[in-house]
Scaffold this motif. Structure first.
Motif, mmCIF file in Angstrom:
data_model
loop_
_atom_site.group_PDB
_atom_site.id
_atom_site.type_symbol
_atom_site.label_atom_id
_atom_site.label_comp_id
_atom_site.label_asym_id
_atom_site.label_seq_id
_atom_site.Cartn_x
_atom_site.Cartn_y
_atom_site.Cartn_z
ATOM 1 N N LEU A 1 76.283 22.475 57.277
ATOM 2 C CA LEU A 1 76.817 23.145 58.461
ATOM 3 C C LEU A 1 76.517 24.643 58.427
ATOM 4 C CD1 LEU A 1 78.536 23.235 61.040
ATOM 5 C CD2 LEU A 1 80.578 23.288 59.584
ATOM 6 N N GLU A 2 76.707 25.260 57.271
ATOM 7 C CA GLU A 2 76.407 26.688 57.138
ATOM 8 C C GLU A 2 74.929 26.954 57.363
ATOM 9 O OE1 GLU A 2 76.150 30.032 53.604
ATOM 10 O OE2 GLU A 2 77.778 28.561 53.474
ATOM 11 N N TYR A 3 74.071 26.153 56.737
ATOM 12 C CA TYR A 3 72.625 26.334 56.901
ATOM 13 C C TYR A 3 72.233 26.173 58.369
ATOM 14 C CZ TYR A 3 67.588 25.726 56.260
ATOM 15 O OH TYR A 3 66.222 25.865 56.340
ATOM 16 N N ALA A 4 72.803 25.187 59.032
ATOM 17 C CA ALA A 4 72.386 24.864 60.392
ATOM 18 C C ALA A 4 72.929 25.842 61.427
ATOM 19 C CB ALA A 4 72.830 23.446 60.753
ATOM 20 N N ASN A 5 74.188 26.238 61.289
ATOM 21 C CA ASN A 5 74.861 26.880 62.418
ATOM 22 C C ASN A 5 75.273 28.332 62.216
ATOM 23 O OD1 ASN A 5 74.652 24.452 63.750
ATOM 24 N ND2 ASN A 5 76.835 24.203 64.137
ATOM 25 N N HIS A 6 75.401 28.793 60.979
ATOM 26 C CA HIS A 6 75.874 30.172 60.808
ATOM 27 C C HIS A 6 74.747 31.138 61.163
ATOM 28 C CE1 HIS A 6 78.976 32.918 59.385
ATOM 29 N NE2 HIS A 6 77.982 33.672 58.920
ATOM 30 N N PRO A 7 75.054 32.207 61.908
ATOM 31 C CA PRO A 7 73.977 33.090 62.386
ATOM 32 C C PRO A 7 73.189 33.754 61.266
ATOM 33 C CG PRO A 7 76.008 33.479 63.617
ATOM 34 C CD PRO A 7 76.365 32.582 62.481
ATOM 35 N N SER A 8 73.871 34.469 60.364
ATOM 36 C CA SER A 8 73.179 35.177 59.288
ATOM 37 C C SER A 8 74.222 35.807 58.383
ATOM 38 C CB SER A 8 72.252 36.270 59.845
ATOM 39 O OG SER A 8 73.015 37.272 60.519
ATOM 40 N N GLY A 9 73.740 36.345 57.257
ATOM 41 C CA GLY A 9 74.624 37.097 56.388
ATOM 42 C C GLY A 9 75.319 36.291 55.321
ATOM 43 N N LEU B 1 59.342 5.162 50.404
ATOM 44 C CA LEU B 1 59.245 6.513 49.864
ATOM 45 C C LEU B 1 59.376 7.526 50.989
ATOM 46 C CD1 LEU B 1 56.262 6.105 47.361
ATOM 47 C CD2 LEU B 1 58.720 6.079 46.844
ATOM 48 N N GLU B 2 60.132 8.591 50.728
ATOM 49 C CA GLU B 2 60.328 9.656 51.703
ATOM 50 C C GLU B 2 59.662 10.929 51.198
ATOM 51 O OE1 GLU B 2 60.820 12.077 54.492
ATOM 52 O OE2 GLU B 2 61.548 10.019 54.834
ATOM 53 N N SER B 3 58.729 11.471 51.979
ATOM 54 C CA SER B 3 57.981 12.665 51.577
ATOM 55 C C SER B 3 58.717 13.956 51.889
ATOM 56 C CB SER B 3 56.628 12.686 52.290
ATOM 57 O OG SER B 3 56.811 12.906 53.686
ATOM 58 N N ASN B 4 59.725 13.884 52.772
ATOM 59 C CA ASN B 4 60.500 15.059 53.189
ATOM 60 C C ASN B 4 59.655 16.119 53.891
ATOM 61 O OD1 ASN B 4 63.359 14.639 52.398
ATOM 62 N ND2 ASN B 4 62.453 14.346 50.374
ATOM 63 N N GLN B 5 58.532 15.716 54.456
ATOM 64 C CA GLN B 5 57.697 16.675 55.189
ATOM 65 C C GLN B 5 58.312 17.064 56.533
ATOM 66 O OE1 GLN B 5 54.644 18.184 53.821
ATOM 67 N NE2 GLN B 5 56.066 17.464 52.242
ATOM 68 N N ILE B 6 59.209 16.236 57.034
ATOM 69 C CA ILE B 6 59.986 16.577 58.230
ATOM 70 C C ILE B 6 61.450 16.657 57.830
ATOM 71 C CG2 ILE B 6 60.789 15.770 60.490
ATOM 72 C CD1 ILE B 6 57.991 16.865 60.589
ATOM 73 N N GLY B 7 62.065 17.773 58.160
ATOM 74 C CA GLY B 7 63.480 17.984 57.879
ATOM 75 C C GLY B 7 64.158 18.616 59.078
ATOM 76 N N LEU B 8 65.335 19.163 58.856
ATOM 77 C CA LEU B 8 66.147 19.685 59.953
ATOM 78 C C LEU B 8 65.407 20.723 60.791
ATOM 79 C CD1 LEU B 8 68.748 20.180 61.535
ATOM 80 C CD2 LEU B 8 69.520 21.668 59.677
ATOM 81 N N ASP B 9 64.785 21.699 60.146
ATOM 82 C CA ASP B 9 64.143 22.776 60.910
ATOM 83 C C ASP B 9 62.998 22.259 61.757
ATOM 84 O OD1 ASP B 9 65.877 24.732 59.863
ATOM 85 O OD2 ASP B 9 64.630 24.953 58.069
ATOM 86 N N ALA C 1 64.935 32.765 56.029
ATOM 87 C CA ALA C 1 63.774 32.917 55.145
ATOM 88 C C ALA C 1 62.801 31.759 55.292
ATOM 89 C CB ALA C 1 64.242 33.027 53.694
ATOM 90 N N ASN C 2 63.318 30.577 55.661
ATOM 91 C CA ASN C 2 62.475 29.398 55.861
ATOM 92 C C ASN C 2 61.784 29.387 57.219
ATOM 93 O OD1 ASN C 2 62.992 28.337 53.332
ATOM 94 N ND2 ASN C 2 64.703 27.061 54.018
ATOM 95 N N GLY C 3 62.020 30.442 58.025
ATOM 96 C CA GLY C 3 61.282 30.564 59.270
ATOM 97 C C GLY C 3 62.043 30.209 60.523
ATOM 98 N N THR C 4 63.376 30.033 60.428
ATOM 99 C CA THR C 4 64.183 29.702 61.603
ATOM 100 C C THR C 4 65.262 30.774 61.767
ATOM 101 O OG1 THR C 4 63.790 27.347 61.207
ATOM 102 C CG2 THR C 4 65.550 27.917 62.749
ATOM 103 N N PRO C 5 64.967 31.868 62.461
ATOM 104 C CA PRO C 5 65.918 32.980 62.545
ATOM 105 C C PRO C 5 67.177 32.663 63.338
ATOM 106 C CG PRO C 5 63.964 33.411 63.897
ATOM 107 C CD PRO C 5 63.666 32.199 63.085
ATOM 108 N N GLU C 6 67.066 31.839 64.368
ATOM 109 C CA GLU C 6 68.226 31.528 65.195
ATOM 110 C C GLU C 6 68.938 30.285 64.672
ATOM 111 O OE1 GLU C 6 69.391 33.462 67.612
ATOM 112 O OE2 GLU C 6 67.753 34.831 67.078
#
Length: 499
Positions: free
Chosen positions: A139-147, A100-108, A156-161
């Motif tokens: 890729l968009e979630y991970a690398n695009h700056p904003s907008g 079972l995977e709880s997903n408590q750790i993810g990319l961010d 919004a999830n707490g990772t501005p950069e």
């Protein structure tokens, strides 16, 4: 006593030392993540729940690049499950490892952990049960700056950069029937090419790794690489290799020569890459990403009670406890990766914590170094500059699996004011006296000489005895008139740093 002679020529340069050679691998498997790197209730945990005792060991290990989140796990992974508020993340079944995977750790969270360790993220996308659109969204979630919708969601999830991930794996072991959504070479090659092309439309400077066959022992090996590269050659930058080794039926002599098989594997993949390049009249250089390698007692795992019908969260799986002999093999495999730095430009020791790993932890308790920790950490610390091909004169012995093997193996690296020499003695019972002509390197004195060996080649580091097997200063290393003389115990790995 065995006797061997080595000549190091400063002009015999193979390639630069590739820092990505010292990569590792974190998969959502067993206790690698949960109670491995992440345990909020642990006394050493920081405010984000990461075990700082493990962070310290990872920094000492010297891992440069961490492949994540799989591995077989990635082929059933929905990356969206592991972002946003933790109390809203779903629990999912992981079919790859039946847990079972709880997903408590993810990319961010994982990217935040990497900042603590000083490592680079190498991210795998799901091409088993998902495809192009999911990869582009990630890729968009991970690398695009904003907008954009997904970059703003990350903010919004707490990772501005942006995470600015450069290296991406296009699936994992896609020819393996154990892989969720496995494919034939034609279908995977086309999917990988389309995915890679689309990802480079978003960022032309991404470094993309296409899946090679799952091992050199697969019936698909060779034809798989050729077919996949014929489809994807123009769009990708690396092709992957995976290899695991273990001692079979008490044949320690063959096991100690495992590096010969790794070298043969690299030759085969490199030849196929060159064949496809020639066929396409292309001067493009496709690198080899040896992004899974280690000692792994797979047969014992398959026969153990780990394989059952229970659905468990973070069960103890693949927790191999490594011996002195295992560490010697790991050190020798890493030496081979260095020797092949002309073709292998990235590699990942699989895995990092608890799961076939150099670092072990106990929930609520200590973390400690396995025997295999030491050759990796010392090589990562000492190897720099350029890799030098040694000329080795050594006795040989006959192995049941790999034919004739040299008793002594070696590789060297050199930079402006220091050099490093790495050696193994594969002899089962006899020490070896090795002389090394280092006059061409301009070396004048020994800075350190460390040997890992034990009178019991099956001695291990455990929770009860975490320091049973550790490297010691070699008292038999001397330098006279540009010639290094050193005695190597049987079944040993040694590193020598020279000024």
């Amino acid at each position: 006593m065995h006797r061997a002679h080595i000549v190091l020529d400063r002009q015999a340069v193979i390639a630069p030392v590739r820092r990505r050679t010292f990569g590792s691998f974190v998969e959502h498997l067993g206790r690698c993540v949960y109670t491995g790197i992440y345990e909020p209730e642990h006394p050493s945990a920081n405010k984000d729940g990461f075990r700082m005792d493990v962070v310290d060991l990872v920094r000492e290990l010297g891992s440069t690049t961490i492949r994540y989140p799989g591995g077989n796990f990635v082929s059933g992974f929905r990356w969206e499950d592991s972002i946003g508020p933790r109390d809203k993340r779903p629990v999912r079944r992981d079919l790859a490892w039946h847990s079972l995977e709880s997903n408590q750790i993810g990319l961010d969270e994982f990217a935040a952990w990497l900042k603590l360790t000083g490592s680079e993220l190498m991210l795998a996308v799901n091409l088993g049960t998902r495809g192009i659109l999911s990869a582009l969204d990630l890729l968009e979630y991970a690398n695009h700056p904003s907008g954009t919708a997904l970059s703003d969601l990350r903010i919004a999830n707490g990772t501005p950069e942006p995470h600015n991930i450069r290296m991406w794996c296009l699936g994992n072991e896609m020819d393996g029937p154990w892989q969720t959504g496995f494919l034939n070479a034609e279908d995977y090659g086309k999917l990988a090419a389309r995915t890679a092309s689309a990802m480079k439309m978003a960022d032309k400077d991404l470094e993309l790794v296409v899946c090679g066959s799952s091992s050199a022992g697969m019936p698909t090996f060779g034809d798989w690489e050729r077919t996949v590269l014929e489809h994807s050659f123009e769009h990708v930058d690396y092709i992957s290799c995976h290899a695991y080794y273990q001692e079979h039926d008490g044949d320690l002599g063959s096991f100690l020569a495992s590096a010969l098989d790794m070298d043969f594997f690299i030759d085969g993949v490199a030849a196929t890459v060159d064949h496809v390049a020639a066929k396409k009249h292309s001067s493009k250089k496709i690198g080899i990403s040896f992004d899974e390698w280690n000692v792994w007692y797979q047969k014992e795992h398959q026969e153990s009670d780990e394989v059952n019908d229970e659905w468990r969260h973070a069960p103890r799986q693949l927790e191999d406890v490594y011996s002195a002999a295992d560490a010697v093999v790991v050190g020798n495999l890493l030496m081979t990766l260095l020797k092949r730095s002309d073709r292998v430009t990235s590699a990942s020791l699989a895995q990092l914590v608890n799961v076939i790993a150099p670092i072990m932890t106990e929930p609520g308790g200590p973390a400690w170094r396995q025997t295999s920790f030491y050759p990796f950490s010392i090589t990562s610390r000492l190897a720099a500059g350029e890799v030098i091909r040694p000329a080795i004169e050594s006795p040989t012995y006959t192995t049941a699996r790999y034919g004739e093997a040299s008793v002594i193996d070696a590789v060297a690296t050199v930079e402006e004011d220091r050099s490093a020499l790495f050696l193994v003695n594969r002899g089962l019972s006899q020490p070896a006296q090795v002389t090394v002509d280092v006059r061409s390197l301009g070396s004048s004195r020994i800075l350190e000489a460390l040997t890992l060996a034990d009178q019991d080649v099956y001695a291990k580091n455990t929770l009860a005895e975490p320091n049973r097997v550790v490297p010691h200063t070699n008292p038999n290393a001397t330098m006279t008139d540009g010639v290094l003389t050193i005695e190597l115990p049987p079944v040993s790995w040694t590193a020598v740093a020279l000024h």
